[in-house]
Design an enzyme around this catalytic site. Sequence first.
Site, PDB file in Angstrom:
ATOM      1  N   TYR A  20       4.208   9.585  20.642  1.00  0.00           N
ATOM      2  CA  TYR A  20       5.082  10.028  19.557  1.00  0.00           C
ATOM      3  C   TYR A  20       4.382  11.085  18.708  1.00  0.00           C
ATOM      4  O   TYR A  20       4.973  12.116  18.361  1.00  0.00           O
ATOM      5  CB  TYR A  20       5.471   8.829  18.695  1.00  0.00           C
ATOM      6  CG  TYR A  20       6.382   9.168  17.536  1.00  0.00           C
ATOM      7  CD1 TYR A  20       7.702   9.556  17.751  1.00  0.00           C
ATOM      8  CD2 TYR A  20       5.921   9.090  16.221  1.00  0.00           C
ATOM      9  CE1 TYR A  20       8.531   9.863  16.682  1.00  0.00           C
ATOM     10  CE2 TYR A  20       6.746   9.391  15.152  1.00  0.00           C
ATOM     11  CZ  TYR A  20       8.049   9.774  15.385  1.00  0.00           C
ATOM     12  OH  TYR A  20       8.876  10.083  14.323  1.00  0.00           O
ATOM     13  N   SER A  58       6.744  14.677  11.525  1.00  0.00           N
ATOM     14  CA  SER A  58       6.168  13.403  11.106  1.00  0.00           C
ATOM     15  C   SER A  58       4.677  13.563  10.849  1.00  0.00           C
ATOM     16  O   SER A  58       4.005  14.379  11.496  1.00  0.00           O
ATOM     17  CB  SER A  58       6.384  12.338  12.190  1.00  0.00           C
ATOM     18  OG  SER A  58       5.693  11.139  11.868  1.00  0.00           O
ATOM     19  N   GLY A  67      21.027   6.815   9.681  1.00  0.00           N
ATOM     20  CA  GLY A  67      19.770   7.191   9.061  1.00  0.00           C
ATOM     21  C   GLY A  67      19.823   8.476   8.253  1.00  0.00           C
ATOM     22  O   GLY A  67      20.837   8.813   7.636  1.00  0.00           O
ATOM     23  N   ILE A  68      18.699   9.212   8.270  1.00  0.00           N
ATOM     24  CA  ILE A  68      18.635  10.409   7.443  1.00  0.00           C
ATOM     25  C   ILE A  68      19.560  11.502   7.964  1.00  0.00           C
ATOM     26  O   ILE A  68      20.027  12.339   7.185  1.00  0.00           O
ATOM     27  CB  ILE A  68      17.188  10.927   7.309  1.00  0.00           C
ATOM     28  CG1 ILE A  68      16.631  11.432   8.634  1.00  0.00           C
ATOM     29  CG2 ILE A  68      16.274   9.867   6.716  1.00  0.00           C
ATOM     30  CD1 ILE A  68      15.283  12.094   8.502  1.00  0.00           C
ATOM     31  N   GLY A  69      19.846  11.500   9.260  1.00  0.00           N
ATOM     32  CA  GLY A  69      20.782  12.476   9.796  1.00  0.00           C
ATOM     33  C   GLY A  69      22.168  12.299   9.207  1.00  0.00           C
ATOM     34  O   GLY A  69      22.817  13.273   8.806  1.00  0.00           O
ATOM     35  N   GLY A  99      21.284  13.582  15.672  1.00  0.00           N
ATOM     36  CA  GLY A  99      20.903  12.264  15.166  1.00  0.00           C
ATOM     37  C   GLY A  99      21.659  11.940  13.894  1.00  0.00           C
ATOM     38  O   GLY A  99      21.127  11.294  12.984  1.00  0.00           O
ATOM     39  N   ALA A 100      22.918  12.363  13.813  1.00  0.00           N
ATOM     40  CA  ALA A 100      23.681  12.301  12.566  1.00  0.00           C
ATOM     41  C   ALA A 100      24.576  11.079  12.447  1.00  0.00           C
ATOM     42  O   ALA A 100      25.331  10.970  11.483  1.00  0.00           O
ATOM     43  CB  ALA A 100      24.524  13.560  12.415  1.00  0.00           C
TER      44      ALA A 100
END
Length: 291
Positions: free
Chosen positions: A171, A144, A21-23, A17-18
């Site tokens: 989720y 989360s 966002g945070i990735g 997920g890079a």
Amino acid sequence: MTRTSRTMTDATVVVTGASSGIGRAAAEELARRGARVAVLGRDADRTRDVAASMTNAEPFVADFASLSDVRRVADELLERFDRIDVLANNAGGLFSRRSQTVDGYETTFQVNHLAPFLLTRLLLPRLRETAAAGHSVTVVSTGSVANRWGRLRLDDLDSRTRPWFGGWQAYGSAKTAVLLGTRELARRTQGSGITAYAFHPGFVTTSFGAGSWMLRLGNALGNGGLAVTPETGAVPLIELASAAEPAAPSGTYFDGLVPNGRTSKAARDDTLAADLWTASEKLLDLDAVTG
């Protein structure tokens, strides 16, 4: 969070997920600290552009809604790197409409738990080899606070028999699975030199969950200062990846920078963690003896 930080120079870090966002924020900072970063994302063009913007980074493309993609990219990573020091399982998603992947699993369950579990299992022998060579190895997963309202059931991991509620309960259940997987990985790798952690990044202003009206409202409110930037949300991931000696045992869940964040009772159930690991291996037709 940490007592000491290790040098990241020459360390190999895989961040999923890079491409945003945070990735992306974590990958950029870890590369700045000297790590060799595998930038793993779903969108090929964006993933390549992000990797090209960093020093010592390489792009790897895989869609976690396809388990064959995960197996392929695992093979690519193993062929490319003879050492993996950090695996950051950051990719995930909230889906407002119920959907099914090409593999036949509910999308939330597969993208948030089953696919990263598969990647971890396939890379685990290399992680063990890296640790055996004397290097500090860390697996860090993005969890989360949503785990607190999850309802994980081994007889209905796909949430097929329960109301959808805009995807939030599914989720939460998937993030419960992430925390349980972290606990069980810590147990299975105890004494090996591998540590495993999960963390909640906070409410982050990204495109995550763009189909959810609740998150759209939250993003609007976030413009007033309630949300944090991707750079801030990435701090726990960066610190855990860089820690020579985290101030908490392997298997710990962090809420931001604080260890032992609040969780549901299910997320602390070691028997459920072991059973989920076994169930996930069976779903993926993995040999339980090898991992």
